[in-house]
Motif scaffolding. Structure first.
Motif, PDB file in Angstrom:
ATOM      1  N   VAL A 198       0.825  -1.209   0.000  1.00 10.18           N
ATOM      2  CA  VAL A 198       0.000   0.000   0.000  1.00 10.18           C
ATOM      3  C   VAL A 198       0.859   1.259   0.000  1.00 10.18           C
ATOM      4  O   VAL A 198       0.483   2.271  -0.571  1.00 10.18           O
ATOM      5  CB  VAL A 198      -0.954  -0.025   1.221  1.00 10.18           C
ATOM      6  N   LEU A 199       2.029   1.205   0.642  1.00  8.64           N
ATOM      7  CA  LEU A 199       2.867   2.400   0.700  1.00  8.64           C
ATOM      8  C   LEU A 199       3.903   2.450  -0.419  1.00  8.64           C
ATOM      9  O   LEU A 199       4.018   3.440  -1.126  1.00  8.64           O
ATOM     10  CB  LEU A 199       3.575   2.484   2.054  1.00  8.64           C
ATOM     11  N   PHE A 204      10.355   5.426  14.082  1.00  7.40           N
ATOM     12  CA  PHE A 204       8.973   5.002  14.274  1.00  7.40           C
ATOM     13  C   PHE A 204       8.642   4.681  15.728  1.00  7.40           C
ATOM     14  O   PHE A 204       7.538   4.944  16.195  1.00  7.40           O
ATOM     15  CB  PHE A 204       8.671   3.773  13.409  1.00  7.40           C
ATOM     16  N   LEU A 254       5.218   4.614  17.893  1.00  6.17           N
ATOM     17  CA  LEU A 254       4.410   3.491  17.420  1.00  6.17           C
ATOM     18  C   LEU A 254       4.752   2.282  18.291  1.00  6.17           C
ATOM     19  O   LEU A 254       5.822   2.229  18.879  1.00  6.17           O
ATOM     20  CB  LEU A 254       4.722   3.205  15.951  1.00  6.17           C
ATOM     21  N   LEU A 289       2.889  -3.212  11.681  1.00  8.86           N
ATOM     22  CA  LEU A 289       2.818  -1.887  11.054  1.00  8.86           C
ATOM     23  C   LEU A 289       4.217  -1.282  10.955  1.00  8.86           C
ATOM     24  O   LEU A 289       4.635  -0.819   9.883  1.00  8.86           O
ATOM     25  CB  LEU A 289       1.903  -0.975  11.886  1.00  8.86           C
ATOM     26  N   LEU A 296       6.537  -0.595   7.695  1.00  8.69           N
ATOM     27  CA  LEU A 296       7.107   0.716   7.360  1.00  8.69           C
ATOM     28  C   LEU A 296       8.605   0.595   7.091  1.00  8.69           C
ATOM     29  O   LEU A 296       9.123   1.171   6.132  1.00  8.69           O
ATOM     30  CB  LEU A 296       6.853   1.708   8.503  1.00  8.69           C
TER      31      LEU A 296
END
Lengths: 346, 449
Positions: free
Chosen positions: B238-239, B287, B293, B299, B303
């Protein structure tokens, strides 16, 4: 395509900058790879018997765990550090500087350190600390003079040992096990062989002599293993003359390929370690951030469960796996229940 | 060719195509030598591949089998429900430590009924069955309290030693010092096997189950770690795909060629060569410590892997865009399309197969990555909880397939080692599948000019 790109970049920005701290509902543990098996057994049973999620247990070594432990307070730091040695004053200071002031120290039991070799290899069946010092120390006493370790075979200094090349695999300096090895084996051997006395006579201070005793030869006969016991096992597998340092529990799981040596005439077992006859053992600890109790659900329950009789007692699963149960467990249980921190009269 | 060689050509004797002169022979011989070397090189490569694959299959295939024991367990109300009201909250107070003796009693009864080992006690049964049995029984009782007071049949895992014995990993003559199993217990296993209470079956738990602690290797599975990998790949896809494609389109089609864009280009190529552990350190700092996070979350893993995959995707996308001939752009612009229309309507669709291939290969690379995960808390005893719902999967602590394999390879019980090889088989199947998709896409949609 354009909208997709936009949403994606927006998502990325939210993900990175949306600093709304995530509430964590699981206990986070890191540290000693020696304690990891025990901690994972406890974490698993904890997840099964309580409504809390199973705690996360990472390894990486006692020092690495305590370093992360002392990074600060908050849900993005770990709650518990496992250690196969006591926390050092320097680490307590680092902790305090970063706001980690109240630390609970919990001793869970004892662990034996054994010297093992290939089952079908040379007969390394009995060691004295003096033998290991002569084999691995940086400076040894030979013909009354202190010299750089000249030995290449075990039988050069003890005729009872096999005629085999010295090839030892010892834990690297980031492991807590190394410290025990240095203090209980090398230092003892140094005193026994008289090397320490020679160092003091040569004008070294007591402290310098001790440090000199704990130095390991660097000519390749002794290899530091920074990984886990499996790496030591693999190295032994390809070196028939190799002698490796293991935890008792690891050896007991691999008796089909390894044979263990006695130390000062005592064979290692949970019984001989509990009685104190086997000399090379050390206590295992975990350290709890008191500030996280009440913030992280299940933290105190996990700590209490860890030292409960069902788990850490002589008939519990930890003892079954190889931990030598602590005779003073009841005292530890009380301390955990009362949340006694270090430096508050314990 | 040149004047210098011309006189030499005059001096050379008359040649026949049917008769090879010394020089031609030499040239032909060197060509043959080169061919032989090529074949030898390929042969060595193939031999290693066969060696690797056969080692993996030989070592790993046993992980897909597991020994089960059928045990009728009497669910004693006096022990499990002391208050006698079947209240779920009271039932939870009976821990797995209460259930364990019941299972051992059950097995002891099976053994004695079959007429073996009447001198054995229930603590001798401890080594035969998995420590997971108690929690299996407990979960079943909590789900259906009406079972209390009945005798219920359970298919429980045999311990890793018993399982290893049936698989030929544990040998009778090597267990003299092993306190987890004895020769007498192996005799019992043989008799139980003849009796039919003990049987081997396909190990679904290995494929779909959660990680298990060091004391019960037989229960460990890679399923949760597989979910962790899935969530990370989702984040990466998605990224990395949109960001990577957008960046490359801009750099390739719109950006001016100047020192600044040159600098960016050099940096992207450099980033592709940066060791992955560096991205782990970056992820930890950016992160977890800065953006707060959660640790051990897919997640964050996603990333970090996105950062790692981006250069790969950008480089392959730019190559795919470059491969579209300028005539396509010129034609589009010529009939009045804007620059953006020419890119999105004509260039991008033609470059798509190349972009997808690059993305899938980038994803496959990210799927096999362990090093950056070490630093963000995804390696260890982590993959234990099934996420509660789809979104929770992004933040609940999890591991990844390669990290799980690495973790298993470190553990003491040799049964974990077998599972590590089994995990490699599953990971390889995923990687082969992804590469196959990439090849099919390329074959099917690729156009040449």
């Amino acid at each position: 395509m354009k909208t997709v790109t936009f949403t994606a970049s927006a998502l990325a920005i939210i993900a990175v900058s949306g600093t709304a701290a995530f509430a964590r509902d699981n206990v986070q543990v890191a540290g000693s790879s020696t304690v990891l098996p025990y901690a994972s057994i406890v974490a698993e049973a904890f997840g099964e018997n309580f409504d809390f999620p199973t705690p996360v247990v990472e390894s990486g070594g006692s020092s690495a765990g305590l370093k992360r432990f002392c990074e600060g307070v908050g849900t993005n730091t770990i709650d518990i550090a496992n250690a196969s040695r006591k926390i050092r004053d320097k680490e307590i200071k680092t902790c305090a500087d970063n706001g980690v002031k109240d630390i609970m120290e919990v001793r869970i039991g004892y662990d034996g350190i054994v010297f093992a070799s290939q089952k079908d290899g040379p007969a390394f069946t009995a060691f004295e600390p003096a033998d290991l010092y002569n084999a691995l120390g940086a400076k040894v006493l030979k013909d009354g003079a202190l010299v750089d370790n000249p030995y290449t075979k075990w039988n050069e200094f003890n005729a009872d040992l096999p005629d085999a090349d010295i090839n030892a695999f010892i834990p690297g300096t980031k492991h807590g096990t190394r410290e025990v090895f240095e203090e209980k084996v090398l230092l003892k051997g140094c005193e026994d062989t008289g090397a320490m006395k020679a160092m003091v006579d040569a004008g070294m201070s007591e402290k310098d002599a001790e440090a000199g005793c704990m130095k390991v030869r660097t000519d390749g006969k002794s290899v530091d293993i920074d990984g886990d016991y499996t790496e030591t096992l693999a190295r032994l597998g390809s070196n028939p003359n190799g002698v490796g340092v293991f935890g008792l529990a690891f050896y007991e799981n691999n008796t089909d390929t390894l044979k263990v040596a006695t130390m000062s005439g005592v064979a290692p077992s949970t019984e001989t370690i509990a009685s104190g006859d086997y000399p090379v053992s050390r206590p295992l600890y975990f350290y709890v951030k008191k500030a996280h109790i009440g913030e992280i659900p299940g933290l105190k329950e996990y700590a209490e469960f860890f030292v409960s009789d069902d788990i850490a007692g002589p008939d519990g699963p930890l003892a079954q796996y190889g931990l030598v149960s602590d005779p003073e467990l009841a005292k530890t249980q009380q301390a955990v229940a009362d949340e006694v921190t270090m430096g508050s009269g314990m | 060719m040149s004047d210098a060689t011309h006189p030499a050509a005059h001096k050379s004797p008359a040649r026949s195509l049917h008769q090879l002169d010394a020089r031609t022979k030499r040239r032909n011989a060197s060509e043959r030598r080169f061919k032989v070397m090529g074949i030898v090189a390929i042969g060595i490569g193939l031999a290693f591949l066969v060696l690797l694959l056969s080692t993996i299959v030989i070592n790993g295939s046993t992980a897909f089998q597991q020994t089960f024991i059928k045990v009728p367990v009497y669910l004693d109300p006096a022990k499990l429900d002391k208050s006698g009201n079947r209240d779920p909250d009271d039932l939870k107070k009976a821990t797995t430590f209460t259930y364990a003796p019941l299972v051992q009693n059950g097995l002891l009864e099976v053994v004695q009924k079959a007429g073996f080992g009447s001198e054995l006690s229930k603590s001798d049964m401890k080594n035969l069955i998995s420590a997971s049995a108690a929690s299996q029984v407990r979960d079943r009782v909590l789900a259906d309290p009406s079972l209390i007071g009945k005798t219920v049949d359970f298919e429980i895992f045999a311990s890793s030693r018993v399982d290893g014995y049936l698989k030929g990993r544990v040998h009778r003559d090597e267990i003299a010092l092993d306190k987890n199993i004895s020769v007498a217990q192996l005799d019992l296993v043989d008799s139980l096997r003849k009796d039919g209470a003990l049987h081997k079956g396909f190990n679904w738990t290995f494929i779909f189950g959660a990680d298990a602690s060091d004391s019960r290797a037989e229960q460990a599975g890679i399923g949760i770690a597989m979910l962790g990998s899935f969530y990370m790949m989702l984040v990466v896809l998605v990224l990395a795909l949109p960001i990577g494609v957008a960046a490359s389109i801009y750099l390739e089609e719109f950006a001016k060629k100047n020192r600044f864009t040159d600098l960016i280009e050099v940096n992207i190529s450099n980033l592709a060569a940066v060791p992955s552990i560096v991205f782990g350190i970056l992820g930890l700092a950016a992160f977890i410590q800065f953006a707060h996070l959660p640790q051990s979350a897919p997640l964050v893993g996603g990333l970090v892997l996105t950062l790692m995959t981006l250069p790969t995707i950008i480089i392959s996308t730019r190559a795919a865009l470059k491969a579209v001939p300028p005539s396509i752009r010129d034609a589009a612009l010529g009939v009045g399309a804007s620059k953006m229309q020419s890119v999105f309507h004509h260039v991008l669709p033609l470059a798509m197969p190349g972009i997808l291939t690059g993305t899938i290969i980038g994803l496959a690379q990210a799927l096999g990555e362990t090093a950056p995960l070490l630093l963000i808390g995804m390696v260890g005893y982590v993959a234990t909880n099934t996420p509660e719902g789809f979104w929770d999967g992004f933040v609940s602590p999890n591991s990844a397939m390669p990290a799980q394999i690495y973790e298993w390879a470190k553990r003491a019980d040799p049964a974990f080692y077998e599972r590590a090889w089994g995990g490699i088989i599953i990971l390889l199947i995923f990687l082969l599948g992804m590469n196959l998709i990439a090849i099919i896409l390329r074959r099917k949609f690729e156009r040449r000019w």
